[in-house]
Design a protein around this motif. Structure first.
Motif, short mmCIF file in Angstrom:
data_model
loop_
_atom_site.label_atom_id
_atom_site.label_comp_id
_atom_site.label_asym_id
_atom_site.label_seq_id
_atom_site.Cartn_x
_atom_site.Cartn_y
_atom_site.Cartn_z
N GLN A 33 6.91 -0.97 -15.73
CA GLN A 33 5.87 -1.18 -16.50
C GLN A 33 4.68 -0.39 -15.86
OE1 GLN A 33 5.85 -3.12 -19.56
NE2 GLN A 33 3.67 -2.13 -19.75
N TYR A 34 4.34 -0.70 -14.80
CA TYR A 34 3.31 -0.35 -13.72
C TYR A 34 3.79 0.19 -12.34
CZ TYR A 34 0.61 -3.49 -17.06
OH TYR A 34 0.14 -4.18 -17.96
N LYS A 35 3.07 0.88 -11.73
CA LYS A 35 3.11 1.16 -10.43
C LYS A 35 1.99 1.00 -9.30
CE LYS A 35 6.57 5.28 -11.16
NZ LYS A 35 6.41 6.47 -11.53
N VAL A 36 2.17 0.42 -8.25
CA VAL A 36 1.13 0.37 -7.21
C VAL A 36 1.34 0.97 -5.97
CG1 VAL A 36 0.38 -1.86 -8.29
CG2 VAL A 36 2.16 -1.70 -6.69
N GLN A 37 0.27 1.26 -5.37
CA GLN A 37 0.34 1.87 -4.03
C GLN A 37 1.38 1.33 -3.02
OE1 GLN A 37 -1.34 5.15 -3.85
NE2 GLN A 37 -2.25 4.71 -5.94
N ALA A 38 2.03 1.98 -2.33
CA ALA A 38 2.69 1.31 -1.06
C ALA A 38 1.91 1.69 0.04
CB ALA A 38 4.13 1.97 -1.13
N CYS A 39 1.03 0.95 0.34
CA CYS A 39 0.43 1.19 1.61
C CYS A 39 0.83 1.12 2.80
CB CYS A 39 -0.94 -0.34 1.53
SG CYS A 39 -2.02 -0.12 0.30
N THR A 40 0.29 1.72 3.96
CA THR A 40 0.93 1.70 5.12
C THR A 40 0.42 0.76 6.21
OG1 THR A 40 -0.88 3.28 5.95
CG2 THR A 40 1.00 4.42 4.84
N GLN A 41 0.82 0.85 7.49
CA GLN A 41 0.43 -0.04 8.48
C GLN A 41 -1.03 0.23 8.99
OE1 GLN A 41 3.43 -0.87 11.41
NE2 GLN A 41 4.78 -1.82 9.79
N GLU A 42 -1.25 1.72 8.84
CA GLU A 42 -2.35 2.21 9.04
C GLU A 42 -3.54 1.73 8.38
OE1 GLU A 42 -4.18 3.94 11.44
OE2 GLU A 42 -2.44 3.26 12.24
N GLU A 43 -3.09 1.71 7.09
CA GLU A 43 -4.11 1.20 5.78
C GLU A 43 -4.40 -0.26 6.10
OE1 GLU A 43 -3.30 4.80 2.98
OE2 GLU A 43 -2.16 2.98 2.93
N VAL A 44 -3.31 -0.95 6.43
CA VAL A 44 -3.60 -2.58 6.99
C VAL A 44 -4.58 -2.67 7.89
CG1 VAL A 44 -2.47 -4.53 7.77
CG2 VAL A 44 -1.55 -3.24 6.13
N ASN A 45 -4.47 -2.07 9.09
CA ASN A 45 -5.22 -1.87 10.43
C ASN A 45 -6.72 -1.62 9.73
OD1 ASN A 45 -3.32 -2.69 12.15
ND2 ASN A 45 -2.94 -0.21 12.60
N LYS A 46 -6.83 -0.63 9.01
CA LYS A 46 -8.29 -0.26 8.68
C LYS A 46 -8.88 -1.51 7.78
CE LYS A 46 -11.11 3.05 8.18
NZ LYS A 46 -12.09 3.01 9.33
N ALA A 47 -8.23 -2.13 6.98
CA ALA A 47 -8.56 -3.23 6.12
C ALA A 47 -8.99 -4.19 7.02
CB ALA A 47 -7.76 -3.44 5.00
N MET A 48 -8.29 -4.59 7.86
CA MET A 48 -8.45 -5.91 8.90
C MET A 48 -9.86 -5.41 9.54
SD MET A 48 -6.35 -8.21 8.85
CE MET A 48 -4.93 -8.30 7.83
N GLU A 49 -9.98 -4.37 10.13
CA GLU A 49 -11.04 -3.59 11.00
C GLU A 49 -12.55 -4.11 10.11
OE1 GLU A 49 -12.07 0.37 12.51
OE2 GLU A 49 -10.07 0.01 12.81
N ILE A 50 -12.32 -3.36 9.00
CA ILE A 50 -13.42 -3.49 7.89
C ILE A 50 -13.79 -5.11 7.75
CG2 ILE A 50 -14.46 -3.03 5.63
CD1 ILE A 50 -12.53 -0.29 6.16
N ALA A 51 -12.85 -5.88 7.33
CA ALA A 51 -12.71 -7.24 7.14
C ALA A 51 -13.84 -8.03 8.07
CB ALA A 51 -11.51 -7.90 6.65
N LYS A 52 -13.20 -7.79 9.29
CA LYS A 52 -13.88 -8.49 10.46
C LYS A 52 -15.44 -8.03 10.52
CE LYS A 52 -13.40 -9.18 15.51
NZ LYS A 52 -12.54 -9.00 16.67
N ALA A 53 -15.82 -6.65 10.51
CA ALA A 53 -17.02 -6.41 10.40
C ALA A 53 -17.76 -7.01 9.33
CB ALA A 53 -17.26 -4.85 10.47
N ALA A 54 -17.33 -7.00 8.07
CA ALA A 54 -18.17 -7.58 6.78
C ALA A 54 -18.06 -9.05 7.10
CB ALA A 54 -17.16 -7.26 5.67
#
Ligand code: G3P
Length: 475
Positions: A33-54
């Motif tokens: 029906q739909y497709k979503v992005q298969a995120c990478t571990q790098e992208e998880v790292n980046k989101a975690m880093e930004i989440a910490k600062a925000a």
């Protein structure tokens, strides 16, 4: 590739650098029906880093302003209910009306959370030292509630929106940031829900929604050193997460085998209605009926008559019974049914299945040697075990490795009901109703393999904070 829904991080919609996607199969058509992005571990790292600062900035944002943004998000959720509900219909085959209800309930939950947050987080304690032996009145202690940091939220497929916001809203009002990993089926509904938070104007990076394969980013997320708390709802995976997670608070709801104990003096019409209303793919569905022998025939007849009236078919037609989420779920349910057949259960209807659609089935005279007596079908199959005493019913429930809820149906005195309630090893006992999580400000918790911690709006806000004290030592 314009067909693949983007993930959300740093206030933007992004394509994954993996170049890969995850397909979401519609349970009804069994086609992608739909497709979503298969995120990478790098992208998880980046989101975690930004989440910490925000989060550092967000925790300094006045409480009333945080509440104001949540109220905006709640209103936007309700405005976009039709679009989000449509995704729920296509991704998880939730009946159309229930899909809309899930979104509206989510908006209400977010608003309530904002209101509750400004009340309970706006208060602290003041203690004086001389109440403890040996102390003079020389120390004043001030307490406040501070956020934990980055909350990792993992909701299940059966409430991808509601059980996401029940984690997001308490996290945000308490001053935390949030990384959401939606279930694959339900991910697009979750992305649309997150879009409402985006439109409400929350600061960049405070909320991320990372989609992808559990096998690639699941453990990486739950074991990530940047995570300060995990709120998970789902199945056995939660037990594995709890074994691997670091020293962070865990909030988990992991399913159950909720029983409905029906005593001789129960209102049988009410019981039959409750049993039918609470069927299927929810942690709190009635998953076994424990009926006193003297009323069992009458009860089974009434439930059977109601089962015959259930509509079975596609979620778009708002049928009562819709396809289960995946082929493997349907196969699992079929396995339980075949085991019960082999061991001599009475089939009140003929077993029928087309693709992922399983017709409602009531199994009478189920015995403790059958798998269905203990395992959670997560589908429209309901076993009835006949009992000869209330103690037998209590014993069956307490012998389960689950301990979410139990419903006790009896018109007897409240003393009798409370005595039974006291004997039950479950997080909640419902008297004369069916198991249910809501209303969403009630505490909701499971014992044993059903979970860790307690949910419900107030408990979730408190769970996502820490107490901090300042002690003023007087001269
Ligand atoms: O299955 C998830 C669980 O939280 C049930 O919610 O509202 O159907 O009782 P509800």
């Amino acid at each position: 590739d314009g067909d693949v829904f983007k993930y959300y991080a740093d206030g933007e919609w992004k394509k994954s650098s993996s170049g890969k996607s995850v397909a979401i199969v519609n349970p009804t058509t069994r086609k992608t029906q739909y497709k979503v992005q298969a995120c990478t571990q790098e992208e998880v790292n980046k989101a975690m880093e930004i989440a910490k600062a925000a989060q550092k900035q967000w925790s300094k944002t006045p409480l009333w302003k945080r509440a104001e943004l949540l109220h905006k998000a709640a209103a936007l959720l309700k405005e976009h209910k039709a679009l989000i509900a449509e995704c729920l219909v296509k991704e998880i085959a939730k009946p159309a009306k229930d899909a809309v209800t899930e979104v509206v309930r989510s908006g209400d939950l977010v608003s309530y959370c904002a209101e509750e947050g400004v009340r309970i987080l706006g208060e602290g304690k003041f203690l004086v030292s001389d109440s403890f032996p040996g102390n003079e009145r020389t120390k004043y202690c001030l307490t406040s509630k501070i956020p934990l940091g980055v909350i990792l939220a993992i909701p299940p497929f059966n409430y991808p929106v509601n059980l996401a916001v029940s984690k997001i809203a308490p996290a945000l009002i308490a001053g935390n940031s949030l990384v959401l990993k939606p279930p694959t089926q339900g991910a697009v509904a979750a992305l649309h829900m997150v879009h409402c938070f985006h439109l409400a104007g929350f600061p960049k990076g405070l909320i991320s929604c990372i989609t992808g394969k559990g096998s690639e980013i699941g453990d990486f997320l739950t074991m990530h050193p940047g995570v300060n708390c995990i709120s998970f709802t789902g199945g056995d995976t939660g037990i594995a997460i709890s074994k691997k997670a670091g020293m962070v608070p865990l909030q988990m709801e992991l399913g159950g085998k909720d029983a409905c104990i029906v005593l001789e003096d129960a209102d049988i019409d009410l019981v039959a209605a409750n049993i039918i209303k609470r069927s299927g793919q929810r942690c709190t569905a009635v998953k076994v009926v424990l009926a006193m022998e003297s009323i069992a025939d009458a009860l089974v007849e009434k439930v059977k008559a109601k089962v015959a009236k259930l509509t079975v078919g596609p979620p778009e037609d708002d049928c009562d019974i819709t396809p289960v989420v995946t082929e493997s779920s349907a196969n699992f349910i079929e396995g339980l049914v075949m085991d019960a057949k082999k061991k001599g259960a009475t089939f009140c209807q003929e077993y029928k299945r087309e693709g992922n659609l399983i017709w409602p089935l009531l199994l009478d005279n189920v015995r403790p040697n059958m798998r269905i007596a203990w395992e959670e079908p997560f589908g429209p199959v309901l076993p009835v075990i006949r009992i000869s005493s209330v103690e037998e019913g209590i014993h069956h429930c307490n012998a389960s490795n689950f301990g979410l809820q139990v419903a006790v149906s009896s018109q007897g005195t409240s003393t009798k009901q409370l005595l039974i309630s006291d004997a039950m090893e479950t997080g909640t006992v419902q008297i004369n109703s069916a198991p249910a999580r809501g209303p969403d400000h009630f505490p909701f918790q499971g014992l044993k393999d059903s979970g860790i911690g307690s949910q419900g709006i107030t408990n979730s806000i408190n769970m996502m904070t820490k107490v901090k004290t300042t002690v003023i030592n007087l001269p």
